[in-house]
Design a protein around this motif. Structure first.
Motif, PDB file in Angstrom:
ATOM      1  N   SER A 140       0.871  -1.332   0.000  1.00  0.00           N
ATOM      2  CA  SER A 140       0.023  -0.048  -0.036  1.00  0.00           C
ATOM      3  C   SER A 140       0.766   1.378  -0.081  1.00  0.00           C
ATOM      4  N   GLY A 141       2.092   1.196   0.394  1.00  0.00           N
ATOM      5  CA  GLY A 141       3.047   2.410   0.287  1.00  0.00           C
ATOM      6  C   GLY A 141       3.637   2.654   1.590  1.00  0.00           C
ATOM      7  N   LYS A 142       3.508   1.608   2.664  1.00  0.00           N
ATOM      8  CA  LYS A 142       4.130   2.034   3.960  1.00  0.00           C
ATOM      9  C   LYS A 142       5.463   2.177   4.001  1.00  0.00           C
ATOM     10  N   THR A 143       6.346   1.605   3.349  1.00  0.00           N
ATOM     11  CA  THR A 143       7.734   1.954   2.990  1.00  0.00           C
ATOM     12  C   THR A 143       7.889   3.327   2.579  1.00  0.00           C
ATOM     13  N   THR A 144       7.301   3.508   1.335  1.00  0.00           N
ATOM     14  CA  THR A 144       7.559   4.919   0.658  1.00  0.00           C
ATOM     15  C   THR A 144       7.192   5.867   1.578  1.00  0.00           C
ATOM     16  N   ILE A 145       6.468   5.905   2.460  1.00  0.00           N
ATOM     17  CA  ILE A 145       6.109   6.880   3.498  1.00  0.00           C
ATOM     18  C   ILE A 145       7.117   7.047   4.409  1.00  0.00           C
ATOM     19  N   THR A 146       7.741   5.853   5.006  1.00  0.00           N
ATOM     20  CA  THR A 146       8.651   5.719   6.084  1.00  0.00           C
ATOM     21  C   THR A 146       9.828   6.191   5.439  1.00  0.00           C
ATOM     22  N   ARG A 147      10.254   5.803   4.562  1.00  0.00           N
ATOM     23  CA  ARG A 147      11.551   6.304   3.911  1.00  0.00           C
ATOM     24  C   ARG A 147      11.598   7.686   3.596  1.00  0.00           C
ATOM     25  N   ALA A 148      10.424   8.211   3.094  1.00  0.00           N
ATOM     26  CA  ALA A 148      10.481   9.655   3.016  1.00  0.00           C
ATOM     27  C   ALA A 148      10.560  10.417   4.181  1.00  0.00           C
ATOM     28  N   ILE A 149       9.866  10.071   5.214  1.00  0.00           N
ATOM     29  CA  ILE A 149      10.188  10.586   6.654  1.00  0.00           C
ATOM     30  C   ILE A 149      11.680  10.423   7.077  1.00  0.00           C
ATOM     31  N   MET A 150      12.429   9.399   6.853  1.00  0.00           N
ATOM     32  CA  MET A 150      13.620   9.079   7.261  1.00  0.00           C
ATOM     33  C   MET A 150      14.720  10.190   6.433  1.00  0.00           C
ATOM     34  N   GLN A 151      14.384  10.114   5.188  1.00  0.00           N
ATOM     35  CA  GLN A 151      14.951  11.234   4.599  1.00  0.00           C
ATOM     36  C   GLN A 151      14.781  12.629   4.744  1.00  0.00           C
ATOM     37  N   GLY A 152      13.721  12.944   5.085  1.00  0.00           N
ATOM     38  CA  GLY A 152      13.205  14.358   5.173  1.00  0.00           C
ATOM     39  C   GLY A 152      13.308  15.082   6.593  1.00  0.00           C
ATOM     40  N   LEU A 153      13.550  14.086   7.535  1.00  0.00           N
ATOM     41  CA  LEU A 153      13.815  14.654   8.890  1.00  0.00           C
ATOM     42  C   LEU A 153      15.347  14.604   9.278  1.00  0.00           C
ATOM     43  N   PRO A 154      15.732  15.690  10.064  1.00  0.00           N
ATOM     44  CA  PRO A 154      17.198  15.684  10.452  1.00  0.00           C
ATOM     45  C   PRO A 154      17.825  14.512  10.970  1.00  0.00           C
ATOM     46  N   GLU A 155      18.879  14.271  10.534  1.00  0.00           N
ATOM     47  CA  GLU A 155      19.679  12.875  11.026  1.00  0.00           C
ATOM     48  C   GLU A 155      19.514  12.755  12.577  1.00  0.00           C
ATOM     49  N   GLY A 156      19.265  11.455  12.922  1.00  0.00           N
ATOM     50  CA  GLY A 156      19.320  11.439  14.324  1.00  0.00           C
ATOM     51  C   GLY A 156      17.908  11.584  15.126  1.00  0.00           C
ATOM     52  N   SER A 157      16.906  12.269  14.236  1.00  0.00           N
ATOM     53  CA  SER A 157      15.714  12.552  14.914  1.00  0.00           C
ATOM     54  C   SER A 157      14.592  11.355  14.613  1.00  0.00           C
ATOM     55  N   VAL A 158      14.832  10.400  13.744  1.00  0.00           N
ATOM     56  CA  VAL A 158      13.876   9.466  13.314  1.00  0.00           C
ATOM     57  C   VAL A 158      14.638   8.115  13.317  1.00  0.00           C
ATOM     58  N   VAL A 159      13.990   7.046  13.684  1.00  0.00           N
ATOM     59  CA  VAL A 159      14.473   5.766  13.104  1.00  0.00           C
ATOM     60  C   VAL A 159      12.994   4.906  12.910  1.00  0.00           C
ATOM     61  N   ILE A 160      13.069   3.858  11.969  1.00  0.00           N
ATOM     62  CA  ILE A 160      12.338   2.627  11.832  1.00  0.00           C
ATOM     63  C   ILE A 160      12.398   1.854  12.547  1.00  0.00           C
ATOM     64  N   ALA A 161      11.274   1.132  13.116  1.00  0.00           N
ATOM     65  CA  ALA A 161      11.206   0.045  13.918  1.00  0.00           C
ATOM     66  C   ALA A 161      10.296  -1.063  13.350  1.00  0.00           C
ATOM     67  N   PRO A 162      10.712  -1.673  12.303  1.00  0.00           N
ATOM     68  CA  PRO A 162       9.675  -2.429  11.431  1.00  0.00           C
ATOM     69  C   PRO A 162       9.009  -3.440  12.056  1.00  0.00           C
ATOM     70  N   MET A 163       8.031  -3.901  11.868  1.00  0.00           N
ATOM     71  CA  MET A 163       7.320  -5.087  12.269  1.00  0.00           C
ATOM     72  C   MET A 163       7.785  -6.290  11.553  1.00  0.00           C
ATOM     73  N   ASP A 164       8.347  -6.239  10.400  1.00  0.00           N
ATOM     74  CA  ASP A 164       8.894  -7.429   9.663  1.00  0.00           C
ATOM     75  C   ASP A 164      10.098  -7.732  10.347  1.00  0.00           C
ATOM     76  N   GLY A 165      10.770  -7.158  11.204  1.00  0.00           N
ATOM     77  CA  GLY A 165      11.734  -7.617  12.003  1.00  0.00           C
ATOM     78  C   GLY A 165      11.411  -8.818  12.489  1.00  0.00           C
ATOM     79  N   PHE A 166      10.135  -8.907  12.873  1.00  0.00           N
ATOM     80  CA  PHE A 166       9.697 -10.052  14.007  1.00  0.00           C
ATOM     81  C   PHE A 166       9.118 -11.145  13.082  1.00  0.00           C
ATOM     82  N   HIS A 167       9.496 -10.972  11.799  1.00  0.00           N
ATOM     83  CA  HIS A 167       9.012 -12.638  11.232  1.00  0.00           C
ATOM     84  C   HIS A 167       9.476 -13.657  11.952  1.00  0.00           C
ATOM     85  N   LEU A 168       8.840 -14.862  11.912  1.00  0.00           N
ATOM     86  CA  LEU A 168       9.418 -15.974  12.352  1.00  0.00           C
ATOM     87  C   LEU A 168      10.431 -16.440  11.289  1.00  0.00           C
TER      88      LEU A 168
END
Length: 210
Positions: A34-62
């Motif tokens: 649906s575009g979740k990653t598109t949005i979160t990557r845009a936020i990561m690129q658009g905000l100052p370094e050190g102000s945002v980080v992604i903690a993805p649900m996909d990291g918890f795939h079994l």
């Protein structure tokens, strides 16, 4: 009501949260593709370094080995193919972080497995982006996540376009056209149907302006 925003507008909304003066968790959920990653990557690129980080649900795939053991490998990505409690525990720690650094897992699509401790999250990072399909779900333990979010967005996208994106993604990571189509219209679509009403628990229902 679904509201349309440009990526720049969504970045600005995220920046407002980051400037609030205390740790904030923004959930970005939606159907597969649906575009979740598109949005979160845009936020990561658009905000100052050190102000945002992604903690993805996909990291918890079994792991694939565990999914085979549980006879769930053929529907990887469904609500019960994740360590939901592990993700809940991570976000609970992040909500009131006391450790200097917390290490979150990530997911590598090329090897189709999670990578432990891949994302360092500093105690002074003001904005955490939680990204995933089942963030507003009520299946299993997933309902415990909702109180942890300061704000939640549910992303909508035209079904046909979503399918095209998913097929292209699966082929990029090694599936044939037939395999990608079958997975998109099977497992992925089942998961999309499972969360189609989850937008009711989000603060904003959004799509991205073209």
């Amino acid at each position: 009501m679904v509201k349309s925003f440009s990526l720049a507008q969504l970045v600005e909304k995220a920046n407002e949260l980051a400037q609030s003066g205390k740790r904030q968790i923004l959930a970005v959920a939606g159907a597969p593709g649906s575009g979740k990653t598109t949005i979160t990557r845009a936020i990561m690129q658009g905000l100052p370094e050190g102000s945002v980080v992604i903690a993805p649900m996909d990291g918890f795939h079994l792991s694939n080995a565990t999914l085979i053991k549980y006879n769930r490998r053929d529907r990887k990505g469904a609500w019960d193919t994740f360590d939901a409690d592990g993700y809940i525990n991570l976000l609970t720690r992040l909500k009131n972080q006391t450790e200097a650094v917390i290490h979150a897992p990530d997911f590598d699509r090329d090897i189709d497995e999670s990578i432990g401790s891949a994302i360092p999250i500093d105690i002074n990072t003001p904005l955490i982006l939680a990204e995933g399909t089942f963030l507003f779900s009520q299946y299993g333990s997933w309902g415990k996540l909702l109180p942890l979010f300061n704000q939640g967005w549910f992303v909508h996208l035209d079904e046909n376009l979503r399918h095209k994106r998913l097929i292209a993604r699966h082929m990029k990571h090694g599936m044939s056209l037939q395999q990608a189509t079958d997975w998109t219209l099977g497992t992925d679509e089942n998961n999309a149907k499972a969360v189609e009403n989850d937008y009711l628990r989000a603060d904003l229902s959004i799509n991205i302006k073209e």
